[in-house]
Design a protein around this motif. Sequence first.
Motif, PDB file in Angstrom:
ATOM      1  N   LEU A   1       0.811  -1.215   0.000  1.00 11.98           N
ATOM      2  CA  LEU A   1       0.000   0.000   0.000  1.00 11.98           C
ATOM      3  C   LEU A   1       0.843   1.263   0.000  1.00 11.98           C
ATOM      4  O   LEU A   1       1.969   1.278   0.478  1.00 11.98           O
ATOM      5  CB  LEU A   1      -0.893   0.016   1.250  1.00 11.98           C
ATOM      6  N   ARG A   2       0.229   2.333  -0.517  1.00 12.09           N
ATOM      7  CA  ARG A   2       0.796   3.678  -0.372  1.00 12.09           C
ATOM      8  C   ARG A   2      -0.357   4.677  -0.377  1.00 12.09           C
ATOM      9  O   ARG A   2      -1.467   4.367  -0.825  1.00 12.09           O
ATOM     10  CB  ARG A   2       1.817   3.987  -1.448  1.00 12.09           C
ATOM     11  N   GLU A   3      -0.069   5.862   0.099  1.00  9.11           N
ATOM     12  CA  GLU A   3      -1.081   6.899   0.204  1.00  9.11           C
ATOM     13  C   GLU A   3      -1.688   7.210  -1.161  1.00  9.11           C
ATOM     14  O   GLU A   3      -0.988   7.252  -2.174  1.00  9.11           O
ATOM     15  CB  GLU A   3      -0.461   8.168   0.797  1.00  9.11           C
ATOM     16  N   GLY A   4      -3.007   7.382  -1.167  1.00 13.18           N
ATOM     17  CA  GLY A   4      -3.708   7.759  -2.383  1.00 13.18           C
ATOM     18  C   GLY A   4      -4.249   6.611  -3.208  1.00 13.18           C
ATOM     19  O   GLY A   4      -5.006   6.845  -4.160  1.00 13.18           O
ATOM     20  N   GLN A   5      -3.895   5.375  -2.878  1.00  9.20           N
ATOM     21  CA  GLN A   5      -4.426   4.237  -3.629  1.00  9.20           C
ATOM     22  C   GLN A   5      -5.904   4.031  -3.307  1.00  9.20           C
ATOM     23  O   GLN A   5      -6.367   4.333  -2.204  1.00  9.20           O
ATOM     24  CB  GLN A   5      -3.662   2.954  -3.294  1.00  9.20           C
ATOM     25  N   ASP A   6      -6.637   3.479  -4.270  1.00  8.48           N
ATOM     26  CA  ASP A   6      -8.028   3.079  -4.062  1.00  8.48           C
ATOM     27  C   ASP A   6      -8.030   1.629  -3.603  1.00  8.48           C
ATOM     28  O   ASP A   6      -7.520   0.749  -4.313  1.00  8.48           O
ATOM     29  CB  ASP A   6      -8.819   3.224  -5.366  1.00  8.48           C
ATOM     30  N   VAL A   7      -8.592   1.384  -2.407  1.00 11.75           N
ATOM     31  CA  VAL A   7      -8.517   0.044  -1.814  1.00 11.75           C
ATOM     32  C   VAL A   7      -9.895  -0.436  -1.378  1.00 11.75           C
ATOM     33  O   VAL A   7     -10.748   0.354  -0.965  1.00 11.75           O
ATOM     34  CB  VAL A   7      -7.538   0.020  -0.616  1.00 11.75           C
ATOM     35  N   LEU A   8     -10.089  -1.747  -1.469  1.00 12.11           N
ATOM     36  CA  LEU A   8     -11.362  -2.381  -1.140  1.00 12.11           C
ATOM     37  C   LEU A   8     -11.122  -3.576  -0.236  1.00 12.11           C
ATOM     38  O   LEU A   8     -10.228  -4.389  -0.489  1.00 12.11           O
ATOM     39  CB  LEU A   8     -12.050  -2.849  -2.435  1.00 12.11           C
ATOM     40  N   ASP A   9     -11.956  -3.692   0.804  1.00 16.35           N
ATOM     41  CA  ASP A   9     -11.940  -4.835   1.711  1.00 16.35           C
ATOM     42  C   ASP A   9     -13.255  -5.578   1.532  1.00 16.35           C
ATOM     43  O   ASP A   9     -14.322  -5.074   1.892  1.00 16.35           O
ATOM     44  CB  ASP A   9     -11.771  -4.344   3.156  1.00 16.35           C
ATOM     45  N   VAL A  10     -13.185  -6.774   0.961  1.00 13.85           N
ATOM     46  CA  VAL A  10     -14.376  -7.588   0.716  1.00 13.85           C
ATOM     47  C   VAL A  10     -14.555  -8.550   1.889  1.00 13.85           C
ATOM     48  O   VAL A  10     -13.714  -9.407   2.131  1.00 13.85           O
ATOM     49  CB  VAL A  10     -14.253  -8.382  -0.607  1.00 13.85           C
ATOM     50  N   GLY A  11     -15.663  -8.403   2.604  1.00  9.90           N
ATOM     51  CA  GLY A  11     -15.892  -9.191   3.813  1.00  9.90           C
ATOM     52  C   GLY A  11     -15.173  -8.536   4.983  1.00  9.90           C
ATOM     53  O   GLY A  11     -14.323  -9.150   5.610  1.00  9.90           O
ATOM     54  N   CYS A  12     -15.520  -7.288   5.266  1.00 10.92           N
ATOM     55  CA  CYS A  12     -14.716  -6.486   6.200  1.00 10.92           C
ATOM     56  C   CYS A  12     -14.816  -6.928   7.655  1.00 10.92           C
ATOM     57  O   CYS A  12     -13.941  -6.575   8.452  1.00 10.92           O
ATOM     58  CB  CYS A  12     -15.046  -5.005   6.058  1.00 10.92           C
ATOM     59  N   GLY A  13     -15.839  -7.684   8.046  1.00 16.24           N
ATOM     60  CA  GLY A  13     -15.915  -8.174   9.427  1.00 16.24           C
ATOM     61  C   GLY A  13     -15.881  -7.030  10.427  1.00 16.24           C
ATOM     62  O   GLY A  13     -16.674  -6.099  10.341  1.00 16.24           O
ATOM     63  N   THR A  14     -14.937  -7.073  11.363  1.00 20.98           N
ATOM     64  CA  THR A  14     -14.833  -6.000  12.364  1.00 20.98           C
ATOM     65  C   THR A  14     -14.158  -4.757  11.814  1.00 20.98           C
ATOM     66  O   THR A  14     -14.105  -3.734  12.480  1.00 20.98           O
ATOM     67  CB  THR A  14     -14.030  -6.463  13.592  1.00 20.98           C
ATOM     68  N   GLY A  15     -13.599  -4.855  10.619  1.00 23.40           N
ATOM     69  CA  GLY A  15     -12.969  -3.695  10.002  1.00 23.40           C
ATOM     70  C   GLY A  15     -11.506  -3.521  10.328  1.00 23.40           C
ATOM     71  O   GLY A  15     -10.921  -2.478  10.027  1.00 23.40           O
ATOM     72  N   SER A  16     -10.859  -4.523  10.887  1.00 26.00           N
ATOM     73  CA  SER A  16      -9.448  -4.365  11.264  1.00 26.00           C
ATOM     74  C   SER A  16      -8.564  -4.119  10.042  1.00 26.00           C
ATOM     75  O   SER A  16      -7.692  -3.243  10.070  1.00 26.00           O
ATOM     76  CB  SER A  16      -8.951  -5.574  12.068  1.00 26.00           C
ATOM     77  N   VAL A  17      -8.811  -4.842   8.952  1.00 28.73           N
ATOM     78  CA  VAL A  17      -8.025  -4.615   7.732  1.00 28.73           C
ATOM     79  C   VAL A  17      -8.453  -3.307   7.072  1.00 28.73           C
ATOM     80  O   VAL A  17      -7.608  -2.537   6.599  1.00 28.73           O
ATOM     81  CB  VAL A  17      -8.152  -5.803   6.747  1.00 28.73           C
ATOM     82  N   THR A  18      -9.738  -3.025   7.068  1.00 28.27           N
ATOM     83  CA  THR A  18     -10.233  -1.776   6.487  1.00 28.27           C
ATOM     84  C   THR A  18      -9.549  -0.581   7.140  1.00 28.27           C
ATOM     85  O   THR A  18      -9.083   0.338   6.470  1.00 28.27           O
ATOM     86  CB  THR A  18     -11.764  -1.649   6.671  1.00 28.27           C
ATOM     87  N   VAL A  19      -9.485  -0.596   8.476  1.00 28.46           N
ATOM     88  CA  VAL A  19      -8.862   0.491   9.231  1.00 28.46           C
ATOM     89  C   VAL A  19      -7.383   0.613   8.874  1.00 28.46           C
ATOM     90  O   VAL A  19      -6.884   1.707   8.594  1.00 28.46           O
ATOM     91  CB  VAL A  19      -9.045   0.278  10.748  1.00 28.46           C
ATOM     92  N   GLU A  20      -6.672  -0.506   8.861  1.00 27.54           N
ATOM     93  CA  GLU A  20      -5.229  -0.444   8.587  1.00 27.54           C
ATOM     94  C   GLU A  20      -4.958   0.002   7.144  1.00 27.54           C
ATOM     95  O   GLU A  20      -3.998   0.723   6.883  1.00 27.54           O
ATOM     96  CB  GLU A  20      -4.570  -1.785   8.885  1.00 27.54           C
ATOM     97  N   MET A  21      -5.808  -0.426   6.212  1.00 24.10           N
ATOM     98  CA  MET A  21      -5.654   0.037   4.836  1.00 24.10           C
ATOM     99  C   MET A  21      -5.843   1.554   4.774  1.00 24.10           C
ATOM    100  O   MET A  21      -5.049   2.268   4.152  1.00 24.10           O
ATOM    101  CB  MET A  21      -6.676  -0.666   3.931  1.00 24.10           C
ATOM    102  N   ALA A  22      -6.893   2.045   5.419  1.00 21.65           N
ATOM    103  CA  ALA A  22      -7.200   3.479   5.379  1.00 21.65           C
ATOM    104  C   ALA A  22      -6.131   4.311   6.085  1.00 21.65           C
ATOM    105  O   ALA A  22      -5.883   5.454   5.685  1.00 21.65           O
ATOM    106  CB  ALA A  22      -8.569   3.737   5.998  1.00 21.65           C
ATOM    107  N   LEU A  23      -5.500   3.758   7.108  1.00 24.62           N
ATOM    108  CA  LEU A  23      -4.416   4.487   7.782  1.00 24.62           C
ATOM    109  C   LEU A  23      -3.260   4.765   6.821  1.00 24.62           C
ATOM    110  O   LEU A  23      -2.588   5.789   6.926  1.00 24.62           O
ATOM    111  CB  LEU A  23      -3.909   3.708   8.998  1.00 24.62           C
TER     112      LEU A  23
END
Length: 197
Positions: free
Chosen positions: A44-66
């Motif tokens: 990952l790097r800043e500015g990329q468009d990222v998708l979490d399929v099956g986000c569950g509690t959102g732990s990966v979603t949060v880390e991707m967005a950070l």
Amino acid sequence: MRERSLQRWAFETPGIPDSLFVRDEEVPMTKEEVRAMVISKLRLREGQDVLDVGCGTGSVTVEMALVTGYAVGIDENEKAIELTKTNADNFKVNIKLIQGHAPDVMRDLDKFDRIFIGGGSDMLESILEESMMHLKEGGRIVLDAIQLETATRAISIMSTKMDVEVTQITISKGMRTKTGTAMLARNPVFIISGELK
């Protein structure tokens, strides 16, 4: 520089402790050591468009967005969407959540630089096919799986259009006993990474 959530995670490295996430036993979560490897394999790097399929509690979603500044999460479970929103709010990250069944809700989405697919699904084939169609040039998909059958299906599907790398990790966590520390093993996890050919 983006405003970071100094209350919750003041570091640049992935692998936020599981204890910092709001959780529910009915909603799956990618554990911190596996998540750190997933984030690494996503590249990952800043500015990329990222998708979490099956986000569950959102732990990966949060880390991707950070890292990227923004992430999209999909889950069919209303409780998972609520947990992901709560965790995103707690970490002060910018996300968009879509409640619905993958791959159906993916069809109207734009293309992404990176897609993470969490866990197993009886719709794995169609989710992967839809994900590969929603990747930008040079895009990557990372999937984690605990079942060998899920891993082999993913490798087979992804290999038709992607250069695939497979990593297996086994994590043991220390537990204090009266006389010392015992290591408790967790399930081995396959991390399958693919980049468009």
